[in-house]
Scaffold this motif. Structure first.
Motif, PDB file in Angstrom:
ATOM      1  N   GLU A  66      -8.042   4.169  -3.856  1.00 41.92           N
ATOM      2  CA  GLU A  66      -7.818   2.833  -3.291  1.00 41.92           C
ATOM      3  C   GLU A  66      -8.976   1.878  -3.547  1.00 41.92           C
ATOM      4  O   GLU A  66      -8.887   0.682  -3.245  1.00 41.92           O
ATOM      5  CB  GLU A  66      -7.552   2.916  -1.782  1.00 41.92           C
ATOM      6  CG  GLU A  66      -8.694   3.484  -0.978  1.00 41.92           C
ATOM      7  CD  GLU A  66      -8.534   4.976  -0.712  1.00 41.92           C
ATOM      8  OE1 GLU A  66      -9.000   5.432   0.357  1.00 41.92           O
ATOM      9  OE2 GLU A  66      -7.968   5.673  -1.573  1.00 41.92           O
TER      10      GLU A  66
ATOM     11  N   VAL B 206     -11.563  -0.497  -5.720  1.00 41.63           N
ATOM     12  CA  VAL B 206     -11.407  -1.355  -6.897  1.00 41.63           C
ATOM     13  C   VAL B 206     -12.554  -1.079  -7.857  1.00 41.63           C
ATOM     14  O   VAL B 206     -13.725  -1.247  -7.496  1.00 41.63           O
ATOM     15  CB  VAL B 206     -11.398  -2.840  -6.496  1.00 41.63           C
ATOM     16  CG1 VAL B 206     -11.307  -3.727  -7.731  1.00 41.63           C
ATOM     17  CG2 VAL B 206     -10.246  -3.131  -5.547  1.00 41.63           C
TER      18      VAL B 206
ATOM     19  N   PRO C 227      -9.394  -2.501 -14.742  1.00 42.25           N
ATOM     20  CA  PRO C 227      -9.045  -3.914 -14.568  1.00 42.25           C
ATOM     21  C   PRO C 227     -10.137  -4.825 -15.127  1.00 42.25           C
ATOM     22  O   PRO C 227     -11.327  -4.493 -15.072  1.00 42.25           O
ATOM     23  CB  PRO C 227      -8.933  -4.065 -13.047  1.00 42.25           C
ATOM     24  CG  PRO C 227      -8.634  -2.692 -12.548  1.00 42.25           C
ATOM     25  CD  PRO C 227      -9.359  -1.757 -13.465  1.00 42.25           C
TER      26      PRO C 227
ATOM     27  N   VAL D  28       0.905  -2.597  -2.354  1.00 42.35           N
ATOM     28  CA  VAL D  28      -0.147  -3.559  -2.664  1.00 42.35           C
ATOM     29  C   VAL D  28      -1.435  -2.776  -2.859  1.00 42.35           C
ATOM     30  O   VAL D  28      -1.943  -2.149  -1.923  1.00 42.35           O
ATOM     31  CB  VAL D  28      -0.324  -4.597  -1.531  1.00 42.35           C
ATOM     32  CG1 VAL D  28      -1.410  -5.599  -1.891  1.00 42.35           C
ATOM     33  CG2 VAL D  28       0.995  -5.318  -1.284  1.00 42.35           C
ATOM     34  N   TYR D  29      -1.953  -2.786  -4.071  1.00 48.20           N
ATOM     35  CA  TYR D  29      -3.086  -1.938  -4.429  1.00 48.20           C
ATOM     36  C   TYR D  29      -4.266  -2.160  -3.489  1.00 48.20           C
ATOM     37  O   TYR D  29      -4.692  -3.261  -3.239  1.00 48.20           O
ATOM     38  CB  TYR D  29      -3.532  -2.237  -5.870  1.00 48.20           C
ATOM     39  CG  TYR D  29      -4.652  -1.334  -6.338  1.00 48.20           C
ATOM     40  CD1 TYR D  29      -5.981  -1.724  -6.219  1.00 48.20           C
ATOM     41  CD2 TYR D  29      -4.376  -0.083  -6.888  1.00 48.20           C
ATOM     42  CE1 TYR D  29      -6.998  -0.897  -6.643  1.00 48.20           C
ATOM     43  CE2 TYR D  29      -5.391   0.748  -7.313  1.00 48.20           C
ATOM     44  CZ  TYR D  29      -6.701   0.325  -7.194  1.00 48.20           C
ATOM     45  OH  TYR D  29      -7.714   1.147  -7.609  1.00 48.20           O
ATOM     46  N   GLY D  30      -4.786  -1.059  -2.963  1.00 45.64           N
ATOM     47  CA  GLY D  30      -5.954  -1.109  -2.106  1.00 45.64           C
ATOM     48  C   GLY D  30      -5.686  -1.564  -0.687  1.00 45.64           C
ATOM     49  O   GLY D  30      -6.609  -1.615   0.125  1.00 45.64           O
ATOM     50  N   GLN D  31      -4.418  -1.940  -0.356  1.00 42.86           N
ATOM     51  CA  GLN D  31      -4.135  -2.443   0.986  1.00 42.86           C
ATOM     52  C   GLN D  31      -3.042  -1.664   1.696  1.00 42.86           C
ATOM     53  O   GLN D  31      -3.231  -1.244   2.822  1.00 42.86           O
ATOM     54  CB  GLN D  31      -3.741  -3.919   0.916  1.00 42.86           C
ATOM     55  CG  GLN D  31      -4.867  -4.832   0.509  1.00 42.86           C
ATOM     56  CD  GLN D  31      -4.539  -6.283   0.783  1.00 42.86           C
ATOM     57  OE1 GLN D  31      -4.047  -6.645   1.853  1.00 42.86           O
ATOM     58  NE2 GLN D  31      -4.800  -7.136  -0.176  1.00 42.86           N
TER      59      GLN D  31
ATOM     60  N   GLN E  59      -8.549  -9.876 -13.089  1.00 41.86           N
ATOM     61  CA  GLN E  59      -7.639  -9.039 -12.314  1.00 41.86           C
ATOM     62  C   GLN E  59      -8.344  -8.480 -11.089  1.00 41.86           C
ATOM     63  O   GLN E  59      -7.782  -8.443  -9.989  1.00 41.86           O
ATOM     64  CB  GLN E  59      -7.113  -7.898 -13.201  1.00 41.86           C
ATOM     65  CG  GLN E  59      -6.275  -6.861 -12.468  1.00 41.86           C
ATOM     66  CD  GLN E  59      -4.915  -7.394 -12.068  1.00 41.86           C
ATOM     67  OE1 GLN E  59      -4.597  -8.558 -12.316  1.00 41.86           O
ATOM     68  NE2 GLN E  59      -4.102  -6.564 -11.463  1.00 41.86           N
ATOM     69  N   ALA E  60      -9.590  -8.042 -11.272  1.00 40.22           N
ATOM     70  CA  ALA E  60     -10.344  -7.456 -10.158  1.00 40.22           C
ATOM     71  C   ALA E  60     -10.626  -8.482  -9.074  1.00 40.22           C
ATOM     72  O   ALA E  60     -10.683  -8.146  -7.890  1.00 40.22           O
ATOM     73  CB  ALA E  60     -11.651  -6.864 -10.673  1.00 40.22           C
TER      74      ALA E  60
ATOM     75  N   MET F  47      -7.826  -8.477  -6.633  1.00 41.52           N
ATOM     76  CA  MET F  47      -7.811  -7.237  -5.854  1.00 41.52           C
ATOM     77  C   MET F  47      -8.944  -7.240  -4.824  1.00 41.52           C
ATOM     78  O   MET F  47      -8.764  -6.819  -3.672  1.00 41.52           O
ATOM     79  CB  MET F  47      -7.936  -6.037  -6.798  1.00 41.52           C
ATOM     80  CG  MET F  47      -6.778  -5.926  -7.783  1.00 41.52           C
ATOM     81  SD  MET F  47      -7.187  -4.976  -9.270  1.00 41.52           S
ATOM     82  CE  MET F  47      -7.316  -3.328  -8.579  1.00 41.52           C
TER      83      MET F  47
ATOM     84  N   GLN G 217      -8.232  -9.502  -1.882  1.00 39.54           N
ATOM     85  CA  GLN G 217      -7.340  -8.870  -0.917  1.00 39.54           C
ATOM     86  C   GLN G 217      -8.100  -7.876  -0.047  1.00 39.54           C
ATOM     87  O   GLN G 217      -7.846  -7.761   1.164  1.00 39.54           O
ATOM     88  CB  GLN G 217      -6.199  -8.178  -1.654  1.00 39.54           C
ATOM     89  CG  GLN G 217      -5.218  -9.163  -2.294  1.00 39.54           C
ATOM     90  CD  GLN G 217      -4.089  -8.480  -3.027  1.00 39.54           C
ATOM     91  OE1 GLN G 217      -4.202  -7.338  -3.446  1.00 39.54           O
ATOM     92  NE2 GLN G 217      -2.990  -9.189  -3.205  1.00 39.54           N
TER      93      GLN G 217
ATOM     94  N   ASP H 176      -5.112  -8.394 -17.864  1.00 35.31           N
ATOM     95  CA  ASP H 176      -5.392  -7.662 -16.628  1.00 35.31           C
ATOM     96  C   ASP H 176      -6.208  -6.384 -16.845  1.00 35.31           C
ATOM     97  O   ASP H 176      -6.917  -5.954 -15.945  1.00 35.31           O
ATOM     98  CB  ASP H 176      -4.073  -7.283 -15.934  1.00 35.31           C
ATOM     99  CG  ASP H 176      -3.343  -8.496 -15.405  1.00 35.31           C
ATOM    100  OD1 ASP H 176      -4.004  -9.540 -15.233  1.00 35.31           O
ATOM    101  OD2 ASP H 176      -2.129  -8.412 -15.179  1.00 35.31           O
TER     102      ASP H 176
END
Length: 779
Positions: free
Chosen positions: A560, A562, A497, A212-215, A501-502, A505, A508, A489
């Motif tokens: 990681e 955004v 992005p 999961v991107y960034g998480q 899309q951002a 992210m 999240q 996206d």
């Protein structure tokens, strides 16, 4: 499972740890109550083995404090006291079990297993995720009936992921490695994930673990088959560390498909939504009587009376056959059709919950009739739509880039160029071919209408204009276009992005920041004079500048973080666990680097510059909208300022809490320091010799400012000046950073109470970090 052992007897703790480690538990040891408490506050444990007789905080007080704070972690007391009264005291303090020294390790292990059995009695000791099956007791793992041979760490990782949450690399390090294991690095988690994925790939289960991107990592929710009822799920949730996002959107899902409803509820935490399920209309009406919801997702097969819904928006879940017959026209905000996955339903709910953003509703009017323009502008602005009207169609491309509209209204008859030709040009341009075009025409000739659609128009409005008709056609086209653009996206020019899309992210990241009580920063960056550049040199060079900014952002920030293109000349950056000062300094360094990068043009070269503002969660806002508005407000008030700036949200030109005094003789390096400080939003005073500087400082007295002091000042050197300031207690509220030329000067300055020093010559970024720390010390 992770276990904390709080025991001051080294021989006992060593023996227990060795025994539990063989049983694949991760064990941390604390030798006193205070050390144990600090670990509990930092790390989530499954079990605490707690000695009663402990230094600093005894076991009874430790357990009472734990329960008073709402922790539901299992606790087993360890003591040499075997009297019934002692055991009763321990259990009354909140312990789940009690074992007496000398400890039989086999009995301890059996008691621990019994505790975990009681904790997980509401569910099976066999954990499942689709075709994956993990037996907590036998340590056997099967995927589609194929056995997986896993190491203890791989088993523990898979067991953790089966809890159904997203775990960051640091979370997994905390859970899988004890504090005394080496190395405790996130690279070890990546290596472990890679090995486990390879083993899964060998049995055709390579899609099971998701990044999961960034998480962090989780098990693929689309491969999960829920095996627990709602009541069981609530019992399981009670055993975990509680977490609820403040002001989480409340969604009622009225759905007869219990299987799908379970999946939606299980995944809802990933989207920061609080979902309440209702499998029948009767249950839904009871829920609506006792709770207010922000959105209702309603199965078309189930009917709710309009009186029970009141003003709550409704998202209908339909089937192509039979047709839905809900009588809720004023409440319906959209429809979804079966078949649908939980992820798709939750994302659609988020879109409906997201407050409309004014910047996403922009309309451009191209018409040479001022009366028509004034009429349309008034109608649309009353509907909170931003309008940009131009009378010269030859300025189309410049205005498109600077305004970035969501829809264009064209008159058929225009000066300089025919409206039909203009529409055709928009359709042919790859940058704007997606843009909806609505024509105005007073001609009702069928051939004209055919031509309008032949050149690519989406709709038309007849003159004279009827406001209701115009609003309906514009709003429907904007809604449709917004939905289509949501599907994109990645920005094709910068490969970053897109805004939509951002948003997902960044939501999240906000979820993660709230969950772990960490800082999140949201920076808005605006490129300077993009419109002028496009007008004077053409879009080719404007695009090169946008691409250069995107490349520099990727190089300046972590993988990681955004990074996204928000609109025409606007970028955003979201960072987790970095302070406002750190993000601002990174952006300032990027700006300073771009100042040295010139774009080569046919008629010379230009420097690439921008302005940026950094908002911080939760100080400046608790959601994306408020963080964005805080950053934009800061940018707007510096719009007329010719200095390129990177500012914290809330910055004010007349603020005094960010002042810096520079006491340094004139030099190139001093000029560089001033530029760097101004770029970061500091208010500067530059004093250039020791004697006059001392007089000014003494006259105004101590204040909450940072003093950058050159050691080798003319007339009165910095060390002597510092000594005099100390006698006047000036240094108690004014941190001083000495710009020394040799270590001996720095040592003397430290003895006089200097906050910090740097040895000259030094890098500007290093000096700025020291200034930031000094300011933090006096806030």
């Amino acid at each position: 499972m992770r276990v904390l052992l709080v025991e001051n007897d080294e021989q006992v703790s060593t023996a227990i740890k060795a025994a539990l480690t063989k049983q694949l538990y991760t064990v941390d040891i604390a030798i006193d109550g205070q050390a144990g408490w600090e670990l509990v506050e930092a790390i989530e444990y499954d079990l605490i083995l707690l000695a009663v007789m402990l230094p600093k905080i005894d076991g009874i007080q430790f357990c009472k404090r734990l329960r008073n704070r709402g922790h539901s972690t299992l606790v087993m007391m360890i003591t040499s006291k075997s009297a019934i009264a002692d055991r009763v005291l321990g259990l009354d303090s909140g312990a789940d079990d009690y074992i007496v020294k000398p400890i039989a390790l086999a009995e301890l292990e059996a008691r621990i297993r019994a505790l975990f059995r009681r904790k997980t009695a509401a569910i099976s000791t066999i954990l499942r995720w689709g075709k994956l099956q993990l037996d907590c007791h036998t340590r056997e793992v099967l995927y589609d009936q194929t056995r997986l041979d896993l190491t203890s760490k791989e088993f523990a990782l898979l067991e953790r992921l089966l809890e159904g949450r997203v775990y960051s690399q640091s979370d997994l390090v905390d859970h899988l490695w004890s504090l005394d294991e080496d190395p405790r690095k996130e690279e070890a988690v990546r290596a472990l994930i890679k090995r486990l994925r390879q083993k899964l790939k060998a049995i055709y289960a390579e899609e099971l673990i998701e990044t999961v991107y960034g998480q962090g990592y989780r098990l693929n929710p689309e491969l999960r088959e829920p095996i627990r009822s709602l009541s069981v799920k609530s019992e399981v949730s009670a055993t975990l560390k509680p977490y609820r996002v403040q002001q989480q959107p409340q969604v009622l899902v009225v759905l007869s498909d219990q299987h799908l409803l379970d999946q939606i509820i299980q995944e809802s935490d990933l989207y920061s939504i609080q979902v309440t399920g209702a499998p029948t209309s009767a249950i839904a009406q009871i829920r609506l009587q006792h709770q207010r919801f922000d959105l209702i997702v309603l199965d078309c097969d189930l009917v709710l009376p309009e009186s029970s819904i009141q003003n709550t928006p409704v998202l209908l879940l339909k089937r192509l056959n039979p047709e839905c017959e809900q009588n809720l026209s004023t409440q319906i905000r959209g429809s979804l059709y079966y078949p649908i996955t939980p992820t798709e339903l939750l994302k659609a709910s988020l879109d409906r919950l997201e407050p409309s953003q004014p910047l996403m509703q922009r309309v451009m009017i191209i018409d040479d009739d001022p009366m028509v323009v004034r009429l349309i502008k008034g109608i649309l602005e009353d509907c909170s739509i931003q309008v940009n009207a131009i009378t010269n169609p030859l300025r189309l491309w410049e205005e498109l880039e600077s305004f970035a509209p969501d829809l264009v209204i064209l008159d058929v008859k225009l000066p300089h160029i025919d409206g039909l030709r203009l529409c055709q040009a928009i359709r042919e341009d790859v940058r704007w071919s997606w843009l909806p075009v609505l024509f105005l025409t007073g001609l009702h000739n069928l051939d004209i209408i055919r031509e309008i659609f032949a050149v690519g128009a989406d709709d038309y409005v007849s003159k004279p204009i009827v406001p209701a008709e115009l609003i309906e056609r514009v709003s429907k086209r904007l809604t449709r276009m917004q939905h289509i653009r949501h599907q994109a996206d990645v920005d094709p020019l910068t490969n970053l992005p897109t805004q939509q899309q951002a948003r997902g992210m960044l939501r999240q990241l906000l979820h993660l920041a709230h969950q772990n009580q960490q800082v999140l920063c949201f920076a808005v960056l605006r490129l300077n004079d993009l419109q002028t550049l496009n007008q004077q040199h053409g879009y080719r060079y404007g695009n090169q500048v946008l691409q250069q900014i995107a490349t520099s952002l990727r190089k300046s920030f972590r993988i990681e973080d955004v990074i996204a293109r928000w609109s025409g000349s606007e970028f955003v950056v979201g960072t987790y666990n970095l302070t406002q000062g750190e993000v601002g300094d990174w952006l300032a360094q990027m700006l300073e680097s771009l100042h040295q990068t010139e774009l080569r043009l046919p008629m010379g070269s230009i420097a690439i510059t921008f302005r940026a503002a950094v908002a911080e969660y939760p100080k400046d806002g608790v959601d994306l909208s408020s963080l964005y508005q805080a950053a934009i407000a800061t940018l707007e008030q510096t719009k007329a300022d010719m200095i390129d700036r990177v500012l914290p949200a809330g910055w004010q030109p007349d603020a005094t809490d960010r002042d810096v005094i520079l006491l340094h003789r004139p030099s190139t390096f001093a000029e560089e320091m001033v530029r760097a400080l101004l770029t970061r939003g500091y208010r500067i005073r530059w004093l250039q010799d020791g004697r006059s500087g001392l007089e000014e400082l003494q006259a105004e007295g101590a204040s909450k400012q940072v003093l950058l002091l050159e050691a080798q000042l003319p007339k009165l050197n910095g060390i002597t000046l510092l000594q005099r300031l100390k006698k006047q207690k000036f240094l108690q509220t004014t941190p001083v950073i000495l710009l020394a030329t040799q270590p001996a000067e720095a040592e003397m300055a430290r003895n006089f109470g200097c906050f910090d020093y740097v040895i000259m010559p030094c890098a500007i970024p290093l000096l700025m970090q020291s200034v930031c720390k000094a300011l933090d010390s006096i806030r």
